[in-house]
Write an enzyme that holds these catalytic residues in place. Structure first.
Site, PDB file in Angstrom:
ATOM      1  N   TYR A 174      59.541  23.442  26.362  1.00 58.63           N
ATOM      2  CA  TYR A 174      59.290  23.274  27.881  1.00 58.63           C
ATOM      3  C   TYR A 174      60.387  23.981  28.723  1.00 58.63           C
ATOM      4  CZ  TYR A 174      58.666  20.810  32.287  1.00 58.63           C
ATOM      5  OH  TYR A 174      58.153  20.668  33.626  1.00 58.63           O
ATOM      6  N   PHE A 223      46.568  42.413  50.540  1.00 61.76           N
ATOM      7  CA  PHE A 223      45.343  42.175  49.861  1.00 61.76           C
ATOM      8  C   PHE A 223      45.009  40.800  50.210  1.00 61.76           C
ATOM      9  CE2 PHE A 223      43.343  39.880  45.905  1.00 61.76           C
ATOM     10  CZ  PHE A 223      42.647  40.682  45.842  1.00 61.76           C
ATOM     11  N   ASP A 224      43.553  40.626  50.014  1.00 61.74           N
ATOM     12  CA  ASP A 224      43.090  39.281  50.648  1.00 61.74           C
ATOM     13  C   ASP A 224      43.859  38.032  50.507  1.00 61.74           C
ATOM     14  OD1 ASP A 224      42.051  38.904  48.001  1.00 61.74           O
ATOM     15  OD2 ASP A 224      40.043  39.197  48.629  1.00 61.74           O
ATOM     16  N   ASP A 241      54.464  44.716  46.849  1.00 62.04           N
ATOM     17  CA  ASP A 241      53.318  43.948  46.061  1.00 62.04           C
ATOM     18  C   ASP A 241      53.050  44.788  44.861  1.00 62.04           C
ATOM     19  OD1 ASP A 241      50.912  42.931  44.892  1.00 62.04           O
ATOM     20  OD2 ASP A 241      50.086  42.429  46.987  1.00 62.04           O
ATOM     21  N   ALA A 274      51.437  45.117  41.913  1.00 66.17           N
ATOM     22  CA  ALA A 274      50.544  44.752  41.037  1.00 66.17           C
ATOM     23  C   ALA A 274      50.254  45.995  40.068  1.00 66.17           C
ATOM     24  CB  ALA A 274      49.228  44.104  41.554  1.00 66.17           C
ATOM     25  N   LYS A 297      47.394  43.141  36.279  1.00 65.07           N
ATOM     26  CA  LYS A 297      46.958  44.463  36.481  1.00 65.07           C
ATOM     27  C   LYS A 297      47.977  45.334  35.517  1.00 65.07           C
ATOM     28  CE  LYS A 297      45.105  42.606  40.391  1.00 65.07           C
ATOM     29  NZ  LYS A 297      45.527  41.064  40.693  1.00 65.07           N
ATOM     30  N   HIS A 303      34.182  35.457  50.535  1.00 61.75           N
ATOM     31  CA  HIS A 303      33.409  36.065  49.611  1.00 61.75           C
ATOM     32  C   HIS A 303      33.213  35.498  48.398  1.00 61.75           C
ATOM     33  CE1 HIS A 303      37.683  37.295  49.572  1.00 61.75           C
ATOM     34  NE2 HIS A 303      37.779  37.514  48.231  1.00 61.75           N
TER      35      HIS A 303
HETATM   36  N1  F0G Z   1      48.019  41.807  45.358  1.00 65.60           N
HETATM   37  C1  F0G Z   1      47.273  42.651  44.997  1.00 65.60           C
HETATM   38  C2  F0G Z   1      47.292  44.011  45.359  1.00 65.60           C
HETATM   39  C3  F0G Z   1      46.156  42.414  44.226  1.00 65.60           C
HETATM   40  O1  F0G Z   1      45.058  43.212  44.020  1.00 65.60           O
HETATM   41  C4  F0G Z   1      46.014  40.743  43.809  1.00 65.60           C
HETATM   42  C5  F0G Z   1      44.431  40.683  43.104  1.00 65.60           C
HETATM   43  C6  F0G Z   1      46.613  40.146  44.103  1.00 65.60           C
HETATM   44  C7  F0G Z   1      47.880  40.369  44.856  1.00 65.60           C
HETATM   45  C8  F0G Z   1      46.722  38.605  43.712  1.00 65.60           C
HETATM   46  O2  F0G Z   1      47.021  38.285  42.368  1.00 65.60           O
HETATM   47  O3  F0G Z   1      44.827  37.737  41.317  1.00 65.60           O
HETATM   48  O4  F0G Z   1      47.029  37.372  40.020  1.00 65.60           O
HETATM   49  O5  F0G Z   1      46.501  36.228  42.092  1.00 65.60           O
HETATM   50  N2  F0G Z   1      43.494  41.329  42.962  1.00 65.60           N
HETATM   51  C9  F0G Z   1      42.354  41.029  42.230  1.00 65.60           C
HETATM   52  C10 F0G Z   1      41.339  42.440  42.452  1.00 65.60           C
HETATM   53  C11 F0G Z   1      41.900  39.893  42.183  1.00 65.60           C
HETATM   54  O6  F0G Z   1      40.196  41.915  42.046  1.00 65.60           O
HETATM   55  O7  F0G Z   1      41.819  43.201  43.189  1.00 65.60           O
HETATM   56  P1  F0G Z   1      46.120  37.253  41.502  1.00 65.60           P
END
Ligand code: F0G
Length: 468
Positions: free
Chosen positions: A82, A135-136, A225, A227, A268, A459
């Site tokens: 844990y 990002f969204d 960010d 990713a 990613k 979406h």
């Molecule tokens: N930042 C970026 C640039 C992303 O592309 C994503 C996710 C996130 C943050 C959020 O990360 O999904 O692990 O919570 N992008 C995916 C996409 C969902 O399809 O582009 P997450």
């Protein structure tokens, strides 16, 4: 597969990748009638289409990578204690070595990192967060706290045809103006590398470093960010001659050195199916996040993940730095872009790192924006070839004004995201063939009426019917 109708003059076939395939997953193409019925039952939202009814899944490059044999065997080494599990220390060591930050906090995915970070910063009404383009989910996490998310990407990013090496750069003049216009109100700056919302476009090392200097001057925490950090580093190496001789780890390290920390969706470039993390140097902020996360994510050494997930991330983040892998990855995406572009499909240029973005407004100019053209094309792509793409345009970014009228975003894309290490070049030709065929009959594509949409992140749950 008959591709004789495709113009293949001048395309570059990638050199082979530095891996071979050890296991396969079977797929099948549903019939045309099945596809039509499935779309209707899914209410024209591709998120609702069962993945078994999809031949090629380009919905996302997130969490969809094929793990390596080394990652699968790392899973067996997962320490499921844990607290203070061995796997945490392995994971932290990998991040510290590659990124150079002292403190590492695992989270179950990227958006959990965002949630914790903004909460720890106490972002609230009257506050701002700046980015090249959020990002969204990042945008939603800011708005959800009553603060404002401001995108300040360079103006050229909105020109679909303009070929610039670093179209993900932030406009530094606008950032400086904003910082001096709103003293004390900008609580963080987050640079998205690569810029997903703008087409997977990279950010230059100069831009990252200058932004770092500016943020320091104004005493604003500056985070990446990150990713898709490895793809961004590969573009710096191949598009900026000053770094052509630098290794990918060295370029990556230079990017991280310029920032105060990172928010990462590991789904990613860490080549895993689930996971994320925050890494930073600010001890106070780190301790605050540790306190907050116990309520939702779990103890700070596992952050909502199993020990084995941490092991897979530790291995994946090392593998992604392999330059041969990155070259094949980017060239595979480029091949798709070239095939589409040379055959008259309107695509965003230059081609991004993790996918090809189709210009929905140019693909189906006969569909008015009120009928969601990019979403309509996304549905038509599924009906054409059982290929699942995703809309990154009006459906994701349009917002209503105070009178209830839609404010449409400048860019309206359909994203063909390519999962890492999953598809073959044959698949790339199959995608190109189907989309070119669809484009040749694009005037047949019908618009959509939105019958339902939630107020935030619409979406994922929106529903439509065909305009007959
Ligand atoms: N930042 C970026 C640039 C992303 O592309 C994503 C996710 C996130 C943050 C959020 O990360 O999904 O692990 O919570 N992008 C995916 C996409 C969902 O399809 O582009 P997450």
């Amino acid at each position: 597969m008959d591709i004789s109708f495709l113009n293949v003059d001048g395309i570059t076939i990638p050199e082979p990748p530095p891996y071979k395939i050890k296991t396969v997953e079977f797929t099948r193409i549903p019939t045309k009638d099945e596809r039509t019925k499935i779309l209707r039952e899914a209410r024209y939202n591709l998120f609702n289409v069962p993945s078994e009814a999809i031949y090629l899944d380009l919905l996302t490059d997130s969490g969809t990578a094929a793990m390596s044999d080394l990652q699968w065997s790392a899973l067996m080494r997962g320490d499921e204690a844990y607290a203070s599990a061995r796997s945490f220390f392995n994971f932290r060591k990998a991040i510290q070595e590659i990124m150079g930050y002292n403190y590492v906090i695992p989270t179950h995915q990227g958006r959990a990192a965002e949630f914790l970070f903004f909460k720890a910063l106490e972002l609230g009404p009257g506050d701002y967060a700046l980015s090249n383009q959020f990002f969204d989910t990042t945008h939603a996490n800011i708005v959800n706290r009553g603060a404002k998310a401001i995108d300040l990407v360079i103006e050229d990013a909105y020109d679909v045809q303009k070929e610039l090496p670093f179209k993900g750069d932030i406009d530094l003049k606008k950032v400086e103006q904003f910082l001096s216009d709103y003293p004390g109100k900008v609580k963080t700056i987050i640079l998205t590398i690569t810029n997903n919302s703008g087409g997977g476009q990279p950010v230059s090392l100069d831009n990252i470093q200058k932004l770092g200097t500016l943020a320091k001057e104004y005493n604003v925490p500056f985070f990446l960010d990150a990713a898709r950090f490895a793809e961004n580093a590969y573009f710096i190496k191949t598009r900026d001659p000053r770094y052509a001789d630098w290794s990918i780890p060295k370029i990556a390290r230079a990017m991280f050195d310029a920032a105060d920390g990172v928010l990462v969706s590991a789904k990613k470039d860490c080549l895993v199916n689930i996971g994320g993390f925050i890494a930073l140097n600010d001890k106070e902020l780190y301790q605050k996040i540790r306190r907050i996360m116990v309520i939702t994510e779990g103890f700070p050494t596992y952050g909502g993940l199993a020990g084995r997930d941490l092991e897979a991330m530790a291995q994946g983040i090392r593998e992604v730095l392999n330059e041969e892998y990155l070259r094949y990855r980017v060239e595979q995406v480029t091949l798709l872009g070239q095939l589409l572009d040379k055959n008259g499909v309107p695509v965003l240029k230059p081609f991004g790192g993790h996918g090809i973005y189709l210009d929905g407004l140019a693909f189906a100019p006969h569909i008015p924006r009120e009928q969601w053209p990019s979403q309509a094309v996304t549905c038509a792509i599924y009906e054409q070839g059982a290929i699942r793409a995703t809309e990154i345009g009006s459906l994701v970014f349009a917002e209503k004004d105070e009178n209830g009228n839609w404010i449409w975003p400048k860019l309206d894309f359909i994203r063909l995201a390519i999962p890492r290490r999953v598809y073959l070049l044959d698949h790339i030709f199959y995608i190109a063939k189907n989309i070119v065929e669809l484009k040749d009959n694009a005037d047949q594509i019908k618009g959509l009426n939105m019958t339902y949409a939630p107020p935030i992140l619409k979406h994922f749950n929106a529903e439509f019917e065909l305009v007959e």
